[in-house]
Enzyme design. Structure first.
Site, PDB file in Angstrom:
ATOM      1  CG  ASP A  85      -8.112  -0.436   6.464  1.00 24.80           C
ATOM      2  OD1 ASP A  85      -8.524  -0.049   5.200  1.00 24.80           O
ATOM      3  OD2 ASP A  85      -7.117  -0.326   7.075  1.00 24.80           O
TER       4      ASP A  85
ATOM      5  CB  SER B 254     -10.836   1.075   9.390  1.00 28.59           C
ATOM      6  OG  SER B 254     -10.051   1.101   8.328  1.00 28.59           O
TER       7      SER B 254
ATOM      8  CE  LYS C   4      -1.575   2.109  13.859  1.00 30.01           C
ATOM      9  NZ  LYS C   4      -1.953   1.252  13.085  1.00 30.01           N
TER      10      LYS C   4
ATOM     11  CB  VAL D 248      -5.688  -1.644   4.477  1.00 31.91           C
ATOM     12  CG1 VAL D 248      -6.229  -3.112   4.248  1.00 31.91           C
ATOM     13  CG2 VAL D 248      -4.453  -1.572   5.053  1.00 31.91           C
TER      14      VAL D 248
ATOM     15  CD  GLU E  38      -0.965   0.744   3.707  1.00 30.36           C
ATOM     16  OE1 GLU E  38      -1.500   1.810   3.338  1.00 30.36           O
ATOM     17  OE2 GLU E  38      -0.994   0.151   4.828  1.00 30.36           O
TER      18      GLU E  38
END
Ligand code: PSU
Ligand code: MN
Length: 345
Positions: free
Chosen positions: A183, A181, A200, A147, A54
């Protein structure tokens, strides 16, 4: 072997406006909407392992020049381990469709010049998730793909493996802000395996795992029972399944392709032990950065880049060093998976 995988690639070429064939020896030639570098194009057509990478991590996730340096090193690691890197970005926006003279704008497999350009654009390149793609393209902008957007382009051109540092997730207090997100929804709808160091702890890890379960995403922790937490090896939450070798991962991916489940796979590789030592220091920096973000009213897609930059400042660069180390490790594992998948396909 001219196999299920090659057929899949051909099928996807058929259904997508992509022309990866090289014409007249010019690297920038093609008539579709996506330029695939000659190296990536050739690797795909002869069934070699390819690893998508990415570009938000380059433009927004790290400061210049470490971002460029890391991007180059990550590509080198992929090559050293027998696969071909394909960094994805959007540069220079829209070609004139009607005149049929195409300047190509969606790039899979950046050249060194393109990589340098993206790295020096930094946050001037728009952070581009699924929702942002059409606007970046329509305004002829420069986009660093997250992502979600990278998965989309990887899938379009037939790359089933994608390496990153960490994915987005459900943000803390996401149950109120609904900041989840894209993602995660992309993993639920696009059949690409994402290799990351987990999620995270600036995010809500248990809710992220719940959300991925709802989305039907296979989550496999690599060489561990626990889901890793990016800067640290363990999160305290068990991963739904475990894989121990690149071959294990390749079989998961092959099964997903054969069954046409159309969902993604998350392979969570813990940060190498020697780089995770500063985990507790990072945790307190994260707490402080989160409070600052709240006080400054930083929300939405600005939150992740803010937190990453601030945590790096607060740890005197320690978090960036860990970040770089884990991405390189993910690239190593991802390349081995790609090679293994190419062998079994
Ligand atoms: N995590 C990192 N570095 C990053 C990102 C996540 O450690 O650069 C980027 C990735 O591109 C990811 C995106 O897809 O942030 C998620 O952003 P958001 O939380 O706004 O969905
Ligand atoms: Mn968000």
């Amino acid at each position: 072997a001219y196999s299920a995988f090659s057929r899949l690639v051909n099928l996807q070429r058929h259904f997508n406006p992509v022309d990866s064939r090289k014409k007249g020896g010019d690297d920038n030639v093609g008539v579709g909407m996506i330029k695939i570098s000659p190296e990536v194009s050739e690797a795909l057509s002869c069934g070699r392992g390819v690893v998508a990478l990415e570009s938000t991590i380059i433009a927004h996730g790290m400061p210049y020049p470490q971002n460029l340096e890391t991007a180059k090193q990550v590509e080198a690691i992929v090559r050293e381990n027998g696969a071909v890197p394909a960094t994805v970005a959007i540069l220079d926006g829209l070609p004139c469709f009607r005149a049929n003279v195409s300047r190509l704008f969606l790039l899979v497999g950046l050249s060194m010049e393109e990589l340098e350009r993206l790295a020096s654009l930094g946050s001037k390149a728009q952070k581009t998730a699924r929702r942002d793609i059409v606007h970046v393209v329509a305004t002829r902008g420069n986009g660093a793909t997250t992502v979600s957007a990278t998965m989309i382009f990887a899938s379009m051109v037939g790359i089933p493996i994608f390496v990153t540092g960490g994915i987005g997730g459900v943000h803390r207090h996401g149950e109120n802000t609904m900041d989840i997100s894209s993602d995660l929804t992309e993993l639920g709808r696009t059949p690409v395996a994402v290799i990351s160091a987990g999620v995270k702890s600036i995010l809500d890890i248990p809710r992220t795992l719940e959300y991925l379960e709802t989305q039907g995403v296979c989550i496999a922790a690599y060489n561990t029972d626990e889901f890793p937490a990016f800067f640290t090896e363990a999160s305290g939450y068990k991963a739904p399944c475990r894989v121990d070798t690149p071959e294990d991962c390749a079989w998961l991916i092959a099964a997903n392709i054969k069954l046409k489940l159309k969902t993604g796979i998350l392979i969570a590789v813990p940060i190498p032990k020697e780089h995770s030592a500063s985990g507790s220091v990072i945790e307190s920096a994260i707490q402080r950065a989160l409070t600052e973000a709240r006080n400054k009213g930083i929300t939405g897609n600005a939150e992740t880049p803010f937190l990453l930059a601030r945590v790096n400042e607060l740890t005197g660069g320690a978090s960036l060093a860990s970040n770089i180390a884990l991405i390189k490790n993910n690239a190593l594992v991802g390349a081995k998976i790609a090679v293994s998948l190419a062998q079994i396909q």
